[in-house]
Design an enzyme around this catalytic site. Sequence first.
Site, PDB file in Angstrom:
ATOM      1  N   ARG A 242      -7.354 -24.771  29.371  1.00 22.38           N
ATOM      2  CA  ARG A 242      -7.180 -24.474  27.827  1.00 22.38           C
ATOM      3  C   ARG A 242      -7.492 -22.452  27.812  1.00 22.38           C
ATOM      4  O   ARG A 242      -7.930 -22.129  28.858  1.00 22.38           O
ATOM      5  CB  ARG A 242      -8.697 -24.752  27.346  1.00 22.38           C
ATOM      6  CG  ARG A 242      -8.378 -24.337  25.743  1.00 22.38           C
ATOM      7  CD  ARG A 242      -7.345 -24.797  24.150  1.00 22.38           C
ATOM      8  NE  ARG A 242      -6.563 -24.371  23.223  1.00 22.38           N
ATOM      9  CZ  ARG A 242      -6.021 -24.875  22.359  1.00 22.38           C
ATOM     10  NH1 ARG A 242      -4.711 -24.942  22.834  1.00 22.38           N
ATOM     11  NH2 ARG A 242      -6.374 -24.364  21.470  1.00 22.38           N
TER      12      ARG A 242
ATOM     13  N   THR B   7       3.614 -27.210  20.577  1.00 19.39           N
ATOM     14  CA  THR B   7       3.031 -27.275  21.264  1.00 19.39           C
ATOM     15  C   THR B   7       3.995 -28.687  22.650  1.00 19.39           C
ATOM     16  O   THR B   7       4.920 -28.649  21.984  1.00 19.39           O
ATOM     17  CB  THR B   7       2.224 -28.815  20.926  1.00 19.39           C
ATOM     18  OG1 THR B   7       0.928 -27.439  20.705  1.00 19.39           O
ATOM     19  CG2 THR B   7       0.976 -29.162  22.500  1.00 19.39           C
TER      20      THR B   7
ATOM     21  N   THR C 113       0.405 -26.204  25.332  1.00 19.24           N
ATOM     22  CA  THR C 113       0.906 -25.279  24.149  1.00 19.24           C
ATOM     23  C   THR C 113       1.449 -23.960  24.287  1.00 19.24           C
ATOM     24  O   THR C 113      -0.145 -22.910  25.082  1.00 19.24           O
ATOM     25  CB  THR C 113      -0.336 -25.893  23.016  1.00 19.24           C
ATOM     26  OG1 THR C 113       0.548 -24.619  21.975  1.00 19.24           O
ATOM     27  CG2 THR C 113      -1.498 -25.437  23.423  1.00 19.24           C
TER      28      THR C 113
ATOM     29  N   ASN D 123       0.330 -22.688  21.120  1.00 14.59           N
ATOM     30  CA  ASN D 123       0.146 -22.688  19.523  1.00 14.59           C
ATOM     31  C   ASN D 123       0.692 -22.969  18.920  1.00 14.59           C
ATOM     32  O   ASN D 123       2.218 -23.775  18.751  1.00 14.59           O
ATOM     33  CB  ASN D 123      -1.136 -21.495  19.642  1.00 14.59           C
ATOM     34  CG  ASN D 123      -1.483 -22.596  17.595  1.00 14.59           C
ATOM     35  OD1 ASN D 123      -0.922 -22.879  17.616  1.00 14.59           O
ATOM     36  ND2 ASN D 123      -2.364 -21.016  17.550  1.00 14.59           N
TER      37      ASN D 123
ATOM     38  N   ASP E 135      -6.758 -20.481  16.786  1.00 14.65           N
ATOM     39  CA  ASP E 135      -7.161 -22.425  16.826  1.00 14.65           C
ATOM     40  C   ASP E 135      -8.469 -22.254  15.987  1.00 14.65           C
ATOM     41  O   ASP E 135      -9.533 -22.886  16.210  1.00 14.65           O
ATOM     42  CB  ASP E 135      -6.808 -23.212  17.340  1.00 14.65           C
ATOM     43  CG  ASP E 135      -5.801 -23.428  17.366  1.00 14.65           C
ATOM     44  OD1 ASP E 135      -4.738 -23.929  16.414  1.00 14.65           O
ATOM     45  OD2 ASP E 135      -5.117 -24.184  18.456  1.00 14.65           O
TER      46      ASP E 135
ATOM     47  N   SER F 297      -8.637 -26.970  20.340  1.00 10.99           N
ATOM     48  CA  SER F 297      -7.289 -28.106  19.792  1.00 10.99           C
ATOM     49  C   SER F 297      -7.638 -29.354  19.683  1.00 10.99           C
ATOM     50  O   SER F 297      -9.020 -30.179  19.325  1.00 10.99           O
ATOM     51  CB  SER F 297      -7.349 -28.114  21.632  1.00 10.99           C
ATOM     52  OG  SER F 297      -5.465 -28.563  21.438  1.00 10.99           O
TER      53      SER F 297
ATOM     54  N   GLY G   5       2.332 -30.867  18.549  1.00 10.40           N
ATOM     55  CA  GLY G   5       1.895 -31.074  15.772  1.00 10.40           C
ATOM     56  C   GLY G   5       0.966 -30.781  15.842  1.00 10.40           C
ATOM     57  O   GLY G   5       0.554 -31.246  14.225  1.00 10.40           O
ATOM     58  N   GLY G   6       0.219 -29.261  16.290  1.00  7.69           N
ATOM     59  CA  GLY G   6      -1.004 -28.915  15.260  1.00  7.69           C
ATOM     60  C   GLY G   6      -2.346 -29.939  15.432  1.00  7.69           C
ATOM     61  O   GLY G   6      -2.468 -31.368  15.863  1.00  7.69           O
TER      62      GLY G   6
HETATM   63  N1  GLY Z   1      -2.156 -25.402  19.785  1.00  2.00           N
HETATM   64  C1  GLY Z   1      -2.436 -26.649  18.775  1.00  2.00           C
HETATM   65  C2  GLY Z   1      -3.864 -27.192  20.105  1.00  2.00           C
HETATM   66  O1  GLY Z   1      -4.570 -26.902  20.430  1.00  2.00           O
HETATM   67  O2  GLY Z   1      -4.746 -27.961  18.433  1.00  2.00           O
END
Ligand code: GLY
Length: 557
Positions: free
Chosen positions: A92, A367, A385, A387, A409, A438, A459-460
Amino acid sequence: MYRLLFVVITLLSVNLSIANTVTGTHGAVSTRSQIASDVGIAILEQGGNAADAAVAVGFALAVAYPSAGNIGGGGFFVLRMADGEVITLDARETAPLAASRDMYLDADGEVNRRLSMSTALSTGVPGSVAGLLALLERYGTLSREQVLEPAIRLAETGFELNEDLARQFTQNLRRMGSFPASIEIFSKNGTSYLAGDRWVQSDLAATLQRISDSGRDGFYAGRTADLLVAEMERNNGLISHADLIAYQPVWREAIHGTYRGYDIWSMPPASSGGVLLVQMLNMLEPHEIAEPGWGSQQASHLMIEAQKRAYADRARHLGDADFYPVPVAQLIGKGYAGQRFADFDPSSAKPSADIFAGSWPDEGTQTTHYSIMDSEGNAISVTTTLNSGYGNKMVVTDAGFLLNNEMGDFTPKVNTAGGYGLMGEEANLIAPGKRMLSSMTPTIVSEDGVNVLITGSPGGATIINTVFHVVVNFIDHRMGIADAVASPRFHHQWQPDSVRFEDGAFNTGVQRQLEAMGHSQVRSAGFGLGDANSISYDGETFTATSDPRNAGGASSY
Ligand code: GLY
C-alpha cells in the site's frame, strides 16, 4: 432448471456480455486485460510458478490497463502456497514524510476534496514496484529480466487499443488538461485515440527497463526517482527522494476466518477488506442462506444487515495497524459476531442511525483485481490501485506512468466522509509514513487444505461487498464460478443508509418487501458493482472467469 433460470435472469438484468470463462488443468489467470492474462499463462508455460506469473502480470497491467494496473500506485497480495503456507504482502502507498493530519482542511476547517483527489498533494508514496519485486525475490523462480520482458516488449512495440480503452482515454482527457505529459500519452496530440489504433509507450518501456536492470533502485532511486520528484516539485506535491528510499512493503499474517467448513484467507490492515469479509460471514453463519435462496427477501435482508454493522465498525476501528491499535482479533471473532448481530430482527431493518460501532468490555474506477493458480497448487490473489481511475491523472513526465491519488482514502477530518463517502474516525487520520485505509479484499478460499476459490475486486467502498457476494454465491448457493461472479449484487455501507443494487439483484417483489421492512433508499446503482476476476478449482480443473461487467479476459492451459 434453477441454473438455467439464474443465467437467464442474470443476462437479461445486468446487460452482460457472456462471461469470459475458460478451463484448464495446469493453471489459470484472470485479469481485467486479456493481454495481461495471456502474459501470465505464457510465464506459467515457460516453467514459472504463480508468483512469477503474478509479477509478470502486475507489470503487464501497468502497460495494458493504465487506469489501475500501475507502478505509480499500490496494492495487496494474498498467497496460499501448495505447502499450505499463507502470507500476505502489503504494498500500500504511504503518506509522504511531509504529510500532516489537517493537510486537506481549508482556513474554515472544511475538507477540500480537490486537494485530496486531483492534485499532486493527493499522491501517496508508490508501493507496487517494491511489492512486485519483493514477491519475486521471496517466492519466484524466474529472473527479474524474464518476468519484466513481456511488459517491456508490450510497451515498446505497442498494442491495438480496444473499444474499452479508447473510450476510457477519451473520457479522461478533459481531466488531464493541466498535465501535458498525460495528454501526450493518452491522446494523439490532443486528438482522441480510436479503437484499432496502435498504442506505444516508449517512456514507460524505458522505466520498466530500468527496473529490470536495477531492481528497486530502478524506480526508487536514479533517473525514475529524479523524474518523479521533479514532477512533484513542479506541481507542489510532497514526495521526496527520502520518501522513495524509505518505502518498504510489509509481509503480514493473513486474516483467517472459517465459513461453513471453508477457510477464508484475506488481507489484514491497512486494508479493512479481510476483517469486514470475515466479520460479515461470521454474522451470516448461524442463519439459513441456501434455503430461502439467492435473491430472496430473507437472504438479502440478512446480508444487508451484516453489511451495515460491519461498515459501522470499519469507521470506528479500522486504520493502519502500525499506527493505531486495530482490534483485529475481536472483530473477526465468532463470539463478537454473535454479539454484534444479536439485535438482528428478521422482520425489520435497523436504521443506520441506530447502529453504532461495536465495542468490547475492557479489552479489547480505480482499482483492479487479478487471480492466478498454478499446477503445483499455489494461488495468488492480487488487488492493486491508483485509487480513482487514472489516479490523479498526472503522468510523470518522461517516465510514462500515472500517479495515484490514494491520499484521498485517509479520513481528512474525524466523523467526515473520506473517499467513496466512507466515514472514518481517529484510526484513519493522516500521519507521515502511515498507510491510508483500504477496502481492497484479495481473498483465497480453501477446503480441506485445497485452494478452491480466488477472488477480489475493484470498486472503492463496494469492494468488500462484491467479494462477500462471490463467496456466499460459491459456498451457500453452490454456484459455479461464472455464475457466482456474474450474479447481480447489492451494497450497503452503513452511511448513507441506503441499499444500492444492480438490476436483477433481488427476486421479483423483494425490493418492495425490503422497503416495507424499513430498508431506506433501496435504489438501482446505475452501474456495475465490481469486477471480480476469479478462479475456482475442483481438484482437477481450474475455471477462470473475468467479470462479464467489463472487458477483461481469462486464460488457462
Ligand atoms: N482506493 C480504494 C481502496 O483502496 O479501497
